[in-house]
Write a protein that holds these residues in place. Structure first.
Motif, PDB file in Angstrom:
ATOM      1  N   GLY A 141       0.848  -1.179   0.000  1.00 56.01           N
ATOM      2  CA  GLY A 141       0.000   0.000   0.000  1.00 56.01           C
ATOM      3  C   GLY A 141       0.884   1.229   0.000  1.00 56.01           C
ATOM      4  O   GLY A 141       1.220   1.755   1.055  1.00 56.01           O
ATOM      5  N   ASP A 142       1.308   1.715  -1.194  1.00 56.34           N
ATOM      6  CA  ASP A 142       2.369   2.720  -1.224  1.00 56.34           C
ATOM      7  C   ASP A 142       2.087   3.929  -2.112  1.00 56.34           C
ATOM      8  O   ASP A 142       2.994   4.709  -2.370  1.00 56.34           O
ATOM      9  N   HIS A 143       0.876   4.120  -2.597  1.00 57.45           N
ATOM     10  CA  HIS A 143       0.492   5.261  -3.430  1.00 57.45           C
ATOM     11  C   HIS A 143       1.207   5.313  -4.789  1.00 57.45           C
ATOM     12  O   HIS A 143       0.565   5.549  -5.798  1.00 57.45           O
ATOM     13  N   GLU A 144       2.534   5.172  -4.772  1.00 55.31           N
ATOM     14  CA  GLU A 144       3.355   5.667  -5.869  1.00 55.31           C
ATOM     15  C   GLU A 144       4.074   4.612  -6.697  1.00 55.31           C
ATOM     16  O   GLU A 144       4.192   4.744  -7.922  1.00 55.31           O
ATOM     17  N   TYR A 145       4.577   3.550  -6.082  1.00 55.00           N
ATOM     18  CA  TYR A 145       5.534   2.658  -6.748  1.00 55.00           C
ATOM     19  C   TYR A 145       4.965   1.319  -7.203  1.00 55.00           C
ATOM     20  O   TYR A 145       5.711   0.426  -7.607  1.00 55.00           O
ATOM     21  N   SER A 146       3.666   1.155  -7.117  1.00 48.94           N
ATOM     22  CA  SER A 146       2.988  -0.042  -7.644  1.00 48.94           C
ATOM     23  C   SER A 146       3.461  -1.331  -6.988  1.00 48.94           C
ATOM     24  O   SER A 146       3.545  -2.375  -7.628  1.00 48.94           O
ATOM     25  N   GLY A 147       3.752  -1.269  -5.693  1.00 46.39           N
ATOM     26  CA  GLY A 147       4.151  -2.472  -4.982  1.00 46.39           C
ATOM     27  C   GLY A 147       3.119  -3.568  -5.051  1.00 46.39           C
ATOM     28  O   GLY A 147       3.452  -4.753  -5.066  1.00 46.39           O
ATOM     29  N   GLU A 148       1.842  -3.182  -5.130  1.00 44.64           N
ATOM     30  CA  GLU A 148       0.785  -4.188  -5.207  1.00 44.64           C
ATOM     31  C   GLU A 148       0.763  -4.892  -6.563  1.00 44.64           C
ATOM     32  O   GLU A 148       0.093  -5.910  -6.734  1.00 44.64           O
ATOM     33  N   GLN A 149       1.540  -4.361  -7.530  1.00 49.78           N
ATOM     34  CA  GLN A 149       1.669  -5.016  -8.836  1.00 49.78           C
ATOM     35  C   GLN A 149       3.007  -5.752  -8.978  1.00 49.78           C
ATOM     36  O   GLN A 149       3.067  -6.829  -9.578  1.00 49.78           O
ATOM     37  N   THR A 150       4.078  -5.172  -8.437  1.00 50.10           N
ATOM     38  CA  THR A 150       5.395  -5.803  -8.595  1.00 50.10           C
ATOM     39  C   THR A 150       5.592  -6.983  -7.647  1.00 50.10           C
ATOM     40  O   THR A 150       6.113  -8.036  -8.043  1.00 50.10           O
ATOM     41  N   LEU A 151       5.181  -6.839  -6.405  1.00 50.42           N
ATOM     42  CA  LEU A 151       5.450  -7.882  -5.428  1.00 50.42           C
ATOM     43  C   LEU A 151       4.731  -9.204  -5.711  1.00 50.42           C
ATOM     44  O   LEU A 151       5.277 -10.267  -5.400  1.00 50.42           O
ATOM     45  N   PRO A 152       3.523  -9.202  -6.302  1.00 53.87           N
ATOM     46  CA  PRO A 152       2.918 -10.493  -6.647  1.00 53.87           C
ATOM     47  C   PRO A 152       3.755 -11.331  -7.613  1.00 53.87           C
ATOM     48  O   PRO A 152       3.725 -12.559  -7.547  1.00 53.87           O
ATOM     49  N   TYR A 153       4.519 -10.680  -8.495  1.00 54.08           N
ATOM     50  CA  TYR A 153       5.417 -11.437  -9.378  1.00 54.08           C
ATOM     51  C   TYR A 153       6.479 -12.159  -8.556  1.00 54.08           C
ATOM     52  O   TYR A 153       6.798 -13.328  -8.795  1.00 54.08           O
ATOM     53  N   LEU A 154       7.044 -11.450  -7.585  1.00 57.54           N
ATOM     54  CA  LEU A 154       8.052 -12.040  -6.723  1.00 57.54           C
ATOM     55  C   LEU A 154       7.446 -13.162  -5.887  1.00 57.54           C
ATOM     56  O   LEU A 154       8.049 -14.242  -5.735  1.00 57.54           O
ATOM     57  N   ALA A 155       6.251 -12.925  -5.360  1.00 60.99           N
ATOM     58  CA  ALA A 155       5.582 -13.940  -4.549  1.00 60.99           C
ATOM     59  C   ALA A 155       5.325 -15.207  -5.362  1.00 60.99           C
ATOM     60  O   ALA A 155       5.543 -16.326  -4.879  1.00 60.99           O
ATOM     61  N   ALA A 156       4.875 -15.033  -6.594  1.00 64.28           N
ATOM     62  CA  ALA A 156       4.592 -16.181  -7.452  1.00 64.28           C
ATOM     63  C   ALA A 156       5.866 -16.976  -7.757  1.00 64.28           C
ATOM     64  O   ALA A 156       5.851 -18.210  -7.794  1.00 64.28           O
ATOM     65  N   GLU A 157       6.966 -16.262  -7.969  1.00 70.00           N
ATOM     66  CA  GLU A 157       8.239 -16.920  -8.256  1.00 70.00           C
ATOM     67  C   GLU A 157       8.728 -17.729  -7.044  1.00 70.00           C
ATOM     68  O   GLU A 157       9.228 -18.856  -7.195  1.00 70.00           O
ATOM     69  N   LEU A 158       8.584 -17.163  -5.867  1.00 70.77           N
ATOM     70  CA  LEU A 158       8.985 -17.870  -4.651  1.00 70.77           C
ATOM     71  C   LEU A 158       8.179 -19.149  -4.466  1.00 70.77           C
ATOM     72  O   LEU A 158       8.712 -20.187  -4.075  1.00 70.77           O
ATOM     73  N   SER A 159       6.892 -19.077  -4.768  1.00 72.58           N
ATOM     74  CA  SER A 159       6.023 -20.244  -4.630  1.00 72.58           C
ATOM     75  C   SER A 159       6.326 -21.301  -5.684  1.00 72.58           C
ATOM     76  O   SER A 159       6.357 -22.503  -5.395  1.00 72.58           O
ATOM     77  N   LYS A 160       6.592 -20.860  -6.897  1.00 69.73           N
ATOM     78  CA  LYS A 160       6.809 -21.784  -8.008  1.00 69.73           C
ATOM     79  C   LYS A 160       8.164 -22.470  -7.960  1.00 69.73           C
ATOM     80  O   LYS A 160       8.267 -23.682  -8.177  1.00 69.73           O
ATOM     81  N   ASN A 161       9.204 -21.711  -7.654  1.00 72.17           N
ATOM     82  CA  ASN A 161      10.570 -22.218  -7.825  1.00 72.17           C
ATOM     83  C   ASN A 161      11.423 -22.333  -6.566  1.00 72.17           C
ATOM     84  O   ASN A 161      12.518 -22.899  -6.622  1.00 72.17           O
ATOM     85  N   TYR A 162      10.957 -21.787  -5.443  1.00 67.45           N
ATOM     86  CA  TYR A 162      11.827 -21.766  -4.270  1.00 67.45           C
ATOM     87  C   TYR A 162      11.204 -22.382  -3.021  1.00 67.45           C
ATOM     88  O   TYR A 162      11.741 -22.231  -1.922  1.00 67.45           O
TER      89      TYR A 162
ATOM     90  N   ILE B 141      12.977 -13.015 -13.616  1.00 69.58           N
ATOM     91  CA  ILE B 141      11.519 -12.909 -13.555  1.00 69.58           C
ATOM     92  C   ILE B 141      11.081 -11.791 -14.493  1.00 69.58           C
ATOM     93  O   ILE B 141      11.657 -10.697 -14.473  1.00 69.58           O
ATOM     94  N   ASP B 142      10.090 -12.056 -15.308  1.00 71.50           N
ATOM     95  CA  ASP B 142       9.604 -11.052 -16.253  1.00 71.50           C
ATOM     96  C   ASP B 142       8.645 -10.109 -15.531  1.00 71.50           C
ATOM     97  O   ASP B 142       7.462 -10.408 -15.360  1.00 71.50           O
ATOM     98  N   ILE B 143       9.172  -8.990 -15.073  1.00 68.10           N
ATOM     99  CA  ILE B 143       8.360  -7.978 -14.377  1.00 68.10           C
ATOM    100  C   ILE B 143       8.433  -6.683 -15.166  1.00 68.10           C
ATOM    101  O   ILE B 143       9.495  -6.064 -15.256  1.00 68.10           O
ATOM    102  N   GLN B 144       7.333  -6.288 -15.750  1.00 70.82           N
ATOM    103  CA  GLN B 144       7.268  -5.055 -16.544  1.00 70.82           C
ATOM    104  C   GLN B 144       6.100  -4.210 -16.040  1.00 70.82           C
ATOM    105  O   GLN B 144       4.978  -4.319 -16.538  1.00 70.82           O
ATOM    106  N   VAL B 145       6.369  -3.410 -15.023  1.00 73.20           N
ATOM    107  CA  VAL B 145       5.340  -2.551 -14.426  1.00 73.20           C
ATOM    108  C   VAL B 145       5.792  -1.105 -14.575  1.00 73.20           C
ATOM    109  O   VAL B 145       6.865  -0.739 -14.089  1.00 73.20           O
ATOM    110  N   PRO B 146       5.028  -0.255 -15.235  1.00 75.66           N
ATOM    111  CA  PRO B 146       5.441   1.147 -15.424  1.00 75.66           C
ATOM    112  C   PRO B 146       5.332   1.958 -14.141  1.00 75.66           C
ATOM    113  O   PRO B 146       4.515   1.649 -13.262  1.00 75.66           O
ATOM    114  N   TYR B 147       6.165   2.975 -14.038  1.00 70.03           N
ATOM    115  CA  TYR B 147       6.061   3.909 -12.916  1.00 70.03           C
ATOM    116  C   TYR B 147       4.867   4.826 -13.147  1.00 70.03           C
ATOM    117  O   TYR B 147       4.755   5.464 -14.178  1.00 70.03           O
TER     118      TYR B 147
END
Length: 268
Positions: free
Chosen positions: A17-38, A257-263
């Motif tokens: 919940g950060d107003h500006e940096y789209s953490g709610e969009q970028t972090l799910p990619y990381l979360a999915a990668e951790l679940s899938k491969n780690y 990880i393919d993460i392409q989220v615009p600022y």
């Protein structure tokens, strides 16, 4: 307590919940990668109904089961019934990770019963206690960026396993020096401002340590969405998550990880 998870997968909860940096969009990619491969179970919680909702992050009760919480917050004003789950988690001495604006995660009005939460960055992550203030916590302009290098004493640390000795970040450098990070913090990455809008000093952009509750921490002031597209930054976060959990860094990197989220900036 956190060194082995032979009986179950560790649960990592991301709180966004950060107003500006789209953490709610970028972090799910990381979360999915951790679940899938780690081999790590993950859950992502986001401000509702959108990133600008400062008073509601549903689902925080799952922190009672979490082995690690990763925070990416900016100027929230959560109600006490939600804050209590964060407080209980931290007071248990469990590990925590914070990204960028989490140094100023809360912004309660002066005199509010929860005003002490405005210093969350300090007591949870050894970071400056909120934006501006006595630490003059600031940055060097939205047209600047940051050259990042591994701190000399951290070159053999497992958190930087596979990370290039230097890389470039689109995040404008946060000033945390000279008084922070505090406590027993150890610098992992150092940043130098490129094209700053005022005189700039180098500052750590990632550190580890122990917070005021005895919890193991990793904090980075990086977190621009463009950073998440950088493989070095991805490796840093995956390694850091393993380290704070008491796990060894992955033997093999599973790939970029393919993460392409615009600022987006702050959009009301």
């Amino acid at each position: 307590m956190y060194s082995t998870f032979a009986q179950k997968k560790p649960l990592v909860v991301f709180v966004c919940g950060d107003h500006e940096y789209s953490g709610e969009q970028t972090l799910p990619y990381l979360a999915a990668e951790l679940s899938k491969n780690y081999g790590i179970e993950t859950k992502v919680l986001s401000a509702y109904p959108n990133q600008n909702a400062e008073k509601n992050i549903p689902g925080l009760e799952i922190l009672e089961k979490a082995d690690l919480v990763v925070f990416f917050l900016r100027w929230r004003q959560l109600p006490n019934d939600q804050l209590q789950y964060i407080e209980k988690y931290l007071k248990a001495g469990k590990p925590a990770i914070g990204l960028r604006t989490t140094s100023h995660a809360f912004n309660f009005p002066k005199g509010d019963v929860s005003e002490n939460w405005n210093a969350f960055g300090e007591w949870a992550f050894n970071a400056p206690p909120g934006w501006g203030g006595k630490a003059n916590h600031t940055h060097y302009g939205h047209k600047s960026s940051t050259d990042v290098r591994i701190a000399p004493k951290a070159r053999k640390h497992p958190i930087v396993k596979g990370v290039s000795s230097d890389f470039h970040s689109e995040s404008w450098l946060y000033k945390v020096q000279p008084d922070y990070p505090s406590g027993d913090s150890e610098w992992i990455l150092i940043g130098k401002a490129v094209n700053p809008d005022k005189e700039a000093i180098e500052s750590p952009v990632a550190w580890i340590g122990t917070n005021s509750f005895g919890g193991k921490i990793f904090f980075t002031t990086l977190g621009h969405p463009a950073d998440f597209a950088i493989e070095d930054f991805q490796k840093l976060l995956v390694n850091a998550i393993h380290w704070v959990l008491g796990l060894k860094a992955p033997k093999k990197w599973k790939g970029k990880i393919d993460i392409q989220v615009p600022y987006r900036g702050i959009v009301k």
